[in-house]
Design an enzyme around this catalytic site. Sequence first.
Site, PDB file in Angstrom:
ATOM      1  N   SER B 134       0.837  -1.200   0.000  1.00 15.85           N
ATOM      2  CA  SER B 134       0.000   0.000   0.000  1.00 15.85           C
ATOM      3  C   SER B 134       0.869   1.246   0.000  1.00 15.85           C
ATOM      4  CB  SER B 134      -0.873  -0.005   1.255  1.00 15.85           C
ATOM      5  OG  SER B 134      -1.433   1.279   1.484  1.00 15.85           O
ATOM      6  N   TYR B 162      -0.489   0.200  10.072  1.00 20.03           N
ATOM      7  CA  TYR B 162      -0.761  -0.493   8.809  1.00 20.03           C
ATOM      8  C   TYR B 162       0.377  -0.264   7.816  1.00 20.03           C
ATOM      9  CZ  TYR B 162      -3.340  -1.464   4.442  1.00 20.03           C
ATOM     10  OH  TYR B 162      -3.739  -1.935   3.218  1.00 20.03           O
ATOM     11  N   LYS B 166       3.135  -2.945   6.362  1.00 21.60           N
ATOM     12  CA  LYS B 166       3.308  -3.193   4.925  1.00 21.60           C
ATOM     13  C   LYS B 166       4.794  -3.105   4.548  1.00 21.60           C
ATOM     14  CE  LYS B 166      -0.946  -3.916   3.363  1.00 21.60           C
ATOM     15  NZ  LYS B 166      -1.321  -5.278   2.900  1.00 21.60           N
TER      16      LYS B 166
END
Lengths: 335, 335
Positions: B134, B162, B166
């Site tokens: 992402s 998050y 990633k």
Amino acid sequence: MTKVVITGGAGFLGSRLARELLAAGTLEVAGGGPSEISRLVLADRVPAPADLAGDARVASVVGDLADGGEPGDRAEAAVALAEADVVFHLAAAVSGECEADFDLGLRANVQATQVLLQSLREAGTNPLVVFASSVAVFGVSAEHPLPDFVDDHTAPNPQSSYGAQKVICEQLLADYSRKGFLRGRAIRLVTISVRPGKPNAAATGFLSGIIREPLAGLRATCPVQPDTEVALASPDRAISGLLSAASAPDELWGDHSPVNLPGLTTTVAEMVAALGRVAGPDAASLIDWVADAAVARLVRSWPARFRSERAARLGLAADPDFDTIIRAHLAEVRQ
Amino acid sequence: MTKVVITGGAGFLGSRLARELLAAGTLEVAGGGPSEISRLVLADRVPAPADLAGDARVASVVGDLADGGEPGDRAEAAVALAEADVVFHLAAAVSGECEADFDLGLRANVQATQVLLQSLREAGTNPLVVFASSVAVFGVSAEHPLPDFVDDHTAPNPQSSYGAQKVICEQLLADYSRKGFLRGRAIRLVTISVRPGKPNAAATGFLSGIIREPLAGLRATCPVQPDTEVALASPDRAISGLLSAASAPDELWGDHSPVNLPGLTTTVAEMVAALGRVAGPDAASLIDWVADAAVARLVRSWPARFRSERAARLGLAADPDFDTIIRAHLAEVRQ
């Protein structure tokens, strides 16, 4: 009163840092003024050197960070971590080991750091955590050619398991910090030369060996071409970097992203020339040039030119030249 | 004959990818020419949608990747992974969930990926692994101001758990690939809009909600200022990115570093204007502007301007404009 834990505290860098801290007697934590060191815990897989273990302030905790060690040590380590104001996390498997044993690297570098950070989070004491990262996070690959210089904005692109694991730990540390679980500061060390003592399994070990061994009248092997460019720091400059990372006020340190230690850019040929100048031509003749493609690949993948602006802001500078580094090493081993 | 596994295969993106693959009937793997898809395993915590489960080529494996699921499923998942030629690793906890529950993110994103990669390594079959990363890996912080644009050389600087997770998975994937354990390809998706279906826990969920809900006659909440700049891709463009990551020949894909999906740079105000143009002024009046500082902080930390050169080389381009994205969404939901 400040309680300090050093992981990898029995190793070369950890025990040197410990000696420095014990001699100073105080540590400034994030700009808070000098505070007396009341406790220094050296956590490692092996016991701390005798000179350190003999200091009344020192406790040596033996165990494997990745699993917390034996039950007795685990409890001891947990207490030490729960009480720590400052943790220097230096324990790691080195680059050569991690290339040779993938699982070892994941365990000793990634898993051990995960366990450590989670322990500190659970303790809920918000300690300052200095993490010894490495410029091995940088690297050259097909899509990412060598930059003119590496600065604080250069993207990591590790070409070794060791470098990849360091990036992973940096990210974990920064996120634990952003969440307020601890106050992490990652400083990326450059290759240390001249490392005293025995050769280790780092791919860069020869960058100390080709100086240390000839100075002791021993033969040494150089696995790369003389024109190979490298970035180095003396043990003193590496220790200064770690101490600055603990001492700098928040506003001087900056955000949760890592700081690159400055490095002296030189070549293997220049190092050997400096050896000749300091110790005479006979010393340089003790080097055997035996190419090792695997080591050369790793070393060539690491950029050697740095502009370390955040480090400069902290008052950190590269060593002036390699002759000075050799003379400091000689002065030390002759003590 | 090609066997494919999709983790997160019951989710929005996973099931859409599955439908696309089943309709095509073939998949080109790393430039090897179209190969018939003989097996498509959808691994997720929930069963695959009925239309997919009803296809003779599809198997639905239910379990938690981080621990391999229940013993029966674990064996099924292990067999599926050991037989896979291509794995699309889409399973993840989303940004909002990871900010709210730190341990969930570590488990669902980091640990699950570690388990997956280790399983594939142990299988020894060298599969191609497409990882849905992402652009949340990028971020603005005190030391790292917003770049004019993000390109393939921009350093990750995640400002969310998050995003950090990633980066960690990208590093693991690249290192497993460098070691020859598998052939990993990480593609960083931008925010997908318009996502059909129900709202999810992504911090960017509102970027679909403010379009999807008004089009369905429902009210929606926008938690950020209208001038907030964002980078978006339609579901179709995201799927094209994932398929390109599987299909591109090695020399076109490049090295083990991640590729940024192109994004359409727009603002929330422009999105709402497009909604008005496509669906009339009444639709836009269904949006309630209720500021949410936590969501705004996350969204503002993400760069919105991209120059995705490697993606362009793969033939991937951003959507032409947001009106087109809304019309495609409408055409789909009206089917």
